[in-house]
Design a protein around this motif. Structure first.
Motif, mmCIF file in Angstrom:
data_model
loop_
_atom_site.group_PDB
_atom_site.id
_atom_site.type_symbol
_atom_site.label_atom_id
_atom_site.label_comp_id
_atom_site.label_asym_id
_atom_site.label_seq_id
_atom_site.Cartn_x
_atom_site.Cartn_y
_atom_site.Cartn_z
ATOM 1 N N GLY A 166 -24.609 -58.748 -15.302
ATOM 2 C CA GLY A 166 -23.451 -58.031 -15.031
ATOM 3 C C GLY A 166 -22.757 -57.454 -16.158
ATOM 4 O O GLY A 166 -23.376 -57.682 -17.558
ATOM 5 N N ASP A 167 -21.777 -56.779 -16.194
ATOM 6 C CA ASP A 167 -21.315 -56.082 -17.295
ATOM 7 C C ASP A 167 -19.714 -55.666 -16.969
ATOM 8 O O ASP A 167 -19.561 -55.225 -15.739
ATOM 9 C CB ASP A 167 -21.902 -54.833 -18.048
ATOM 10 N N ALA A 168 -18.724 -55.919 -17.897
ATOM 11 C CA ALA A 168 -17.225 -55.291 -17.337
ATOM 12 C C ALA A 168 -17.492 -53.977 -16.904
ATOM 13 O O ALA A 168 -16.190 -53.657 -16.360
ATOM 14 C CB ALA A 168 -16.436 -55.852 -18.617
ATOM 15 N N THR A 169 -18.199 -53.060 -17.292
ATOM 16 C CA THR A 169 -18.071 -51.606 -17.334
ATOM 17 C C THR A 169 -18.924 -51.503 -15.875
ATOM 18 O O THR A 169 -18.899 -50.245 -15.440
ATOM 19 C CB THR A 169 -18.783 -50.851 -18.214
ATOM 20 N N ILE A 170 -19.631 -52.227 -15.329
ATOM 21 C CA ILE A 170 -20.367 -52.116 -13.832
ATOM 22 C C ILE A 170 -19.791 -52.468 -12.882
ATOM 23 O O ILE A 170 -19.730 -53.700 -12.504
ATOM 24 C CB ILE A 170 -21.822 -52.706 -14.149
ATOM 25 N N PRO A 171 -19.299 -51.512 -11.725
ATOM 26 C CA PRO A 171 -18.562 -51.805 -10.532
ATOM 27 C C PRO A 171 -19.285 -53.070 -9.777
ATOM 28 O O PRO A 171 -20.542 -52.638 -9.638
ATOM 29 C CB PRO A 171 -18.408 -50.540 -9.776
ATOM 30 N N PHE A 172 -18.856 -54.058 -9.209
ATOM 31 C CA PHE A 172 -19.548 -54.955 -8.412
ATOM 32 C C PHE A 172 -18.559 -55.219 -7.085
ATOM 33 O O PHE A 172 -17.491 -55.430 -7.363
ATOM 34 C CB PHE A 172 -19.477 -56.473 -9.307
ATOM 35 N N GLY A 173 -19.364 -55.103 -5.974
ATOM 36 C CA GLY A 173 -18.769 -55.195 -4.872
ATOM 37 C C GLY A 173 -19.816 -55.114 -3.795
ATOM 38 O O GLY A 173 -20.938 -54.657 -3.911
ATOM 39 N N GLY A 174 -19.589 -55.142 -2.587
ATOM 40 C CA GLY A 174 -20.539 -55.175 -1.442
ATOM 41 C C GLY A 174 -20.286 -53.894 -0.378
ATOM 42 O O GLY A 174 -19.274 -53.413 -0.340
ATOM 43 N N PHE A 175 -21.422 -53.788 0.454
ATOM 44 C CA PHE A 175 -21.456 -53.100 1.597
ATOM 45 C C PHE A 175 -21.356 -53.924 2.760
ATOM 46 O O PHE A 175 -21.199 -54.961 2.625
ATOM 47 C CB PHE A 175 -22.707 -52.105 1.828
ATOM 48 N N LYS A 176 -21.078 -53.231 4.093
ATOM 49 C CA LYS A 176 -20.836 -53.859 5.172
ATOM 50 C C LYS A 176 -19.951 -55.103 5.214
ATOM 51 O O LYS A 176 -18.818 -54.965 4.724
ATOM 52 C CB LYS A 176 -22.579 -54.362 5.581
#
Length: 207
Positions: A166-176
């Motif tokens: 990961g990186d602070a510039t990469i959005p992180f979250g899920g689907f469904k």
């Protein structure tokens, strides 16, 4: 699958392996599981620590038992470690089918379930046949196949030839059912904003 004893939100619960290399992959997975260093998580040499509490330990052991009852092949581990704390051995299942409980539920423990597949269309359909969609990974030497599969997987993040990077510039979250919204990246700022709407009545236009 075994980062933090499997207690990681994007731990890979399911591992799909192409049939030509399936047996060798299972063999290596078994060796890696049995050779992991189990011990104090504050020790830099430790590779495998305890579960958070007895509730989680019992849940993991219950899922392991169901895996065996439903016909999955227990290749490694699958046991409680008798020592102070809440420990489960690094566990590997082979010959897992999509309808098994260990295939459908989030185990949140050190359990790797290995599935066999033939074609890309098949594995994408099976990978997407879940209520979750936080993260996934694709490992291949063929970059075209990597992008094809990665773009077809219903998950918030798909890693190629790496995992959980990961990186602070990469959005992180899920689907469904794996969440709403995103952490990190520009999109994460939306969580701190308030959207305001102002509606004005416009006089009727005279033709």
């Amino acid at each position: 699958r075994r980062v933090h004893g499997g207690q990681c939100c994007c731990a890979g619960t399911r591992t799909f392996v192409q049939e030509e290399i399936y047996d060798e992959f299972v063999k290596i997975s078994k060796q890696l599981a049995e050779n992991r260093v189990i011990g104090d998580p504050t020790d830099p040499m430790t590779q495998h620590g305890p579960q958070i509490d007895k509730v989680q330990q019992d849940k993991i052991l219950d899922l392991i038992e169901d895996g065996k009852k439903e016909g999955a092949l227990l290749v490694a581990g699958g046991k409680k470690i008798e020592k102070s704390g809440f420990w489960v051995t690094p566990t590997v299942f082979a010959n897992v089918s999509d309808d098994m409980r260990i295939a459908k539920e989030e185990i949140f423990g050190p359990v790797q379930s290995i599935f066999k597949f033939k074609t890309l269309d098949e594995v994408v359909a099976r990978a997407n046949n879940t209520t979750y969609g936080l993260g996934g990974g694709v490992f291949t030497k063929d970059i075209d196949k990597a992008y094809t599969v990665a773009s077809s997987i219903d998950a918030g993040t798909v890693w190629i030839n790496c995992y959980d990077v990961g990186d602070a510039t990469i959005p992180f979250g899920g689907f469904k059912q794996s969440g709403i919204g995103r952490e990190y990246g520009e999109e994460s700022l939306n969580n701190y904003l308030e959207t305001k709407s102002i509606v004005l009545k416009v006089p009727k236009k005279i033709n």
